[in-house]
Design an enzyme around this catalytic site. Structure first.
Site, PDB file in Angstrom:
ATOM      1  N   LYS A  87      -0.052  -2.142 -14.025  1.00 55.16           N
ATOM      2  CA  LYS A  87      -0.950  -2.886 -14.820  1.00 55.16           C
ATOM      3  C   LYS A  87      -2.037  -2.233 -15.531  1.00 55.16           C
ATOM      4  CE  LYS A  87      -0.504  -6.855 -11.768  1.00 55.16           C
ATOM      5  NZ  LYS A  87      -1.211  -7.261 -10.567  1.00 55.16           N
ATOM      6  N   LYS A  92       3.924   5.572 -10.973  1.00 53.01           N
ATOM      7  CA  LYS A  92       4.341   4.310 -10.674  1.00 53.01           C
ATOM      8  C   LYS A  92       4.159   3.462 -12.135  1.00 53.01           C
ATOM      9  CE  LYS A  92       0.959   1.748  -8.425  1.00 53.01           C
ATOM     10  NZ  LYS A  92       0.428   0.974  -7.470  1.00 53.01           N
ATOM     11  N   LYS A 135      -8.492   4.853  -6.936  1.00 51.78           N
ATOM     12  CA  LYS A 135      -9.617   3.917  -7.754  1.00 51.78           C
ATOM     13  C   LYS A 135     -10.946   4.234  -7.885  1.00 51.78           C
ATOM     14  CE  LYS A 135      -6.820   0.013  -7.611  1.00 51.78           C
ATOM     15  NZ  LYS A 135      -6.386  -1.588  -7.637  1.00 51.78           N
TER      16      LYS A 135
HETATM   17  P1  TYM Z   1      -0.365  -6.057  -6.465  1.00 57.47           P
HETATM   18  O1  TYM Z   1      -1.041  -7.231  -7.071  1.00 57.47           O
HETATM   19  O2  TYM Z   1      -0.736  -4.631  -6.838  1.00 57.47           O
HETATM   20  O3  TYM Z   1       1.199  -5.989  -6.434  1.00 57.47           O
HETATM   21  C1  TYM Z   1       1.975  -7.122  -6.470  1.00 57.47           C
HETATM   22  C2  TYM Z   1       3.364  -6.569  -5.607  1.00 57.47           C
HETATM   23  O4  TYM Z   1       4.053  -5.802  -6.409  1.00 57.47           O
HETATM   24  C3  TYM Z   1       4.418  -4.356  -5.779  1.00 57.47           C
HETATM   25  N1  TYM Z   1       4.355  -3.315  -6.842  1.00 57.47           N
HETATM   26  C4  TYM Z   1       5.404  -2.788  -7.225  1.00 57.47           C
HETATM   27  N2  TYM Z   1       6.719  -2.635  -6.446  1.00 57.47           N
HETATM   28  C5  TYM Z   1       7.736  -1.747  -7.066  1.00 57.47           C
HETATM   29  N3  TYM Z   1       7.243  -0.754  -8.138  1.00 57.47           N
HETATM   30  C6  TYM Z   1       6.041  -1.000  -8.529  1.00 57.47           C
HETATM   31  N4  TYM Z   1       5.769  -0.196  -9.749  1.00 57.47           N
HETATM   32  C7  TYM Z   1       5.155  -2.013  -8.321  1.00 57.47           C
HETATM   33  N5  TYM Z   1       3.701  -2.171  -8.619  1.00 57.47           N
HETATM   34  C8  TYM Z   1       3.262  -3.346  -7.752  1.00 57.47           C
HETATM   35  C9  TYM Z   1       3.273  -4.286  -4.807  1.00 57.47           C
HETATM   36  O5  TYM Z   1       3.838  -3.344  -3.657  1.00 57.47           O
HETATM   37  C10 TYM Z   1       3.185  -5.674  -4.471  1.00 57.47           C
HETATM   38  O6  TYM Z   1       3.996  -6.018  -3.439  1.00 57.47           O
HETATM   39  N6  TYM Z   1      -2.751  -5.553  -2.240  1.00 57.47           N
HETATM   40  C11 TYM Z   1      -1.711  -6.159  -2.897  1.00 57.47           C
HETATM   41  C12 TYM Z   1      -1.845  -7.890  -2.799  1.00 57.47           C
HETATM   42  C13 TYM Z   1      -2.088  -8.308  -1.465  1.00 57.47           C
HETATM   43  C14 TYM Z   1      -1.062  -8.476  -0.435  1.00 57.47           C
HETATM   44  C15 TYM Z   1      -1.875  -8.942   0.709  1.00 57.47           C
HETATM   45  C16 TYM Z   1       0.219  -8.311  -0.226  1.00 57.47           C
HETATM   46  C17 TYM Z   1      -2.983  -8.598  -1.078  1.00 57.47           C
HETATM   47  N7  TYM Z   1      -3.207  -9.205   0.244  1.00 57.47           N
HETATM   48  C18 TYM Z   1      -1.388  -9.387   1.938  1.00 57.47           C
HETATM   49  C19 TYM Z   1       0.921  -8.450   0.703  1.00 57.47           C
HETATM   50  C20 TYM Z   1       0.212  -9.049   1.645  1.00 57.47           C
HETATM   51  C21 TYM Z   1      -1.929  -5.833  -4.187  1.00 57.47           C
HETATM   52  O7  TYM Z   1      -2.834  -5.677  -4.810  1.00 57.47           O
HETATM   53  O8  TYM Z   1      -0.616  -6.094  -4.907  1.00 57.47           O
END
Ligand code: TYM
Length: 332
Positions: free
Chosen positions: A198, A195, A112
């Site tokens: 968004k 992957k 990023k």
């Molecule tokens: P975020 O908002 O990017 O994504 C939310 C969840 O979706 C999963 N994900 C995917 N799984 C499979 N294939 C994909 N292409 C894909 N893109 C996203 C992510 O792995 C996630 O589970 N840092 C985290 C949010 C967070 C969090 C936490 C998660 C903040 N604090 C504590 C667990 C525990 C994030 O940016 O997810």
């Protein structure tokens, strides 16, 4: 005693099929077995610039999506992170126990921040510490996420272990990741080696949970696919795009990739893509429609968030006091 689940998603725009299959669909199944907290991590979202009105809208839309996907707000805690100040407090404490070298290893920061590291914000760099705080604040035993969060979770485990070691305590539960292997990494529809995300420029690369049936069908029809093989089979190296579509089909149908491959062994690419599109529409449209319905009742959504935040804050404060005691903070 039931295990404790914590997980969350960022309100930075539309949730997509990767978020659904890699995370939210798993959460729905886990709510029967565990005590669950599902957060909308708005404090993480502001590590990149956000528009205030969009952030508010997206926060409510994610709450609506959790509920529409099948998470029962009566059984589980749903809230937005910034409503529970203990996240920020614990993040500071953990930041004072996390070497910068550990954070420098995080591939997501490197991706990023790019080449312009000196201009990247401190929040983007320290983001995994806030994520560790989210998890450790609630004595979380299990964290269901997609594969892209694995490194952050390992860091949370390291932070918990080193804090416990330093203060000679077992105050922090060391959390276990729950990464559902088959749909852990849903790939872009335009490039099976990237992957689904968004932030990818082309909207054709992802299925948004807000896409209507026609758009979903169009995106699968246009999905990249190789031409040089007969029939459908799974081979991630040689056929990344077809293998991704098989993964998506299997995850939506709740069958194994092997079963999906057998089902379509003799199909052509066109027919196969049509079947994936039909199944995606069948599974996603009830969610999309319910999100729309719920978004008409902001007062209801806000009442869920408020109630969830109160419950989360109560748990968080109790656990944070234990940590303050261990550190030697005076509190009343
Ligand atoms: P975020 O908002 O990017 O994504 C939310 C969840 O979706 C999963 N994900 C995917 N799984 C499979 N294939 C994909 N292409 C894909 N893109 C996203 C992510 O792995 C996630 O589970 N840092 C985290 C949010 C967070 C969090 C936490 C998660 C903040 N604090 C504590 C667990 C525990 C994030 O940016 O997810």
């Amino acid at each position: 005693m039931k295990g404790q689940i914590f997980s969350g998603a960022q309100p930075t725009g539309n949730l997509h099929l990767g978020n659904y299959l890699g995370a939210i669909k798993q959460w729905v199944a886990l709510q029967e077995e565990y005590d669950c907290i599902f957060c909308i991590v708005d404090m993480h979202a502001i590590t990149i610039t956000q528009n205030a009105d969009e952030l508010r809208h997206n926060t409510r839309e994610i709450a609506a999506t959790y509920i529409a996907a099948g998470i029962d707000p009566k059984k589980n805690i749903i809230y937005n992170q910034s409503m529970v100040k203990q996240h920020a407090e614990l993040a500071w404490i953990l930041g004072c126990n996390t070497p910068m070298g550990w954070l420098s290893r995080m591939t997501q920061f490197k991706d990023k921040a790019g080449k312009n590291r000196d201009n990247a914000m401190l929040g983007l760099f320290s983001y995994p510490v806030l994520m560790a705080a989210d998890i450790l604040l609630f004595n979380t035993s299990h964290v269901p996420v997609g594969e892209d969060q694995k490194q952050h979770l390992e860091l949370a485990r390291e932070i918990a272990t080193s804090f416990n070691h330093h203060y000679k305590t077992e105050a922090f539960v060391v959390p276990e990741p729950l990464i559902k292997q088959e749909a852990a990494r849903v790939m872009s529809l335009r490039d099976g080696t990237e992957k689904m995300s968004k932030s990818a420029e082309s909207d054709l690369s992802r299925i948004n949970l807000s896409d209507d049936a026609e758009t979903i069908a169009k995106k699968f029809k246009k999905a990249k696919a190789d031409m040089e093989f007969d029939g459908i089979f799974y081979d991630k190296e040689k056929r990344p795009e077809i293998s991704n579509l098989l993964t998506i089909y299997a995850a939506l149908a709740d069958i194994s990739i092997r079963q999906a491959a057998t089902q379509f062994a003799k199909s052509g690419n066109g027919d196969f893509k049509q079947s994936v599109a039909d199944l995606a529409v069948e599974k996603l449209s009830p969610i999309t429609n319910e999100v729309k319905h719920l978004m008409n009742d902001v007062a209801y959504l806000d009442s869920i968030l408020k109630d969830g935040a109160e419950k989360a804050a109560e748990k968080a404060e109790k656990n944070l006091k234990t940590i303050k005691d261990i550190i030697g903070f005076v509190y009343f």
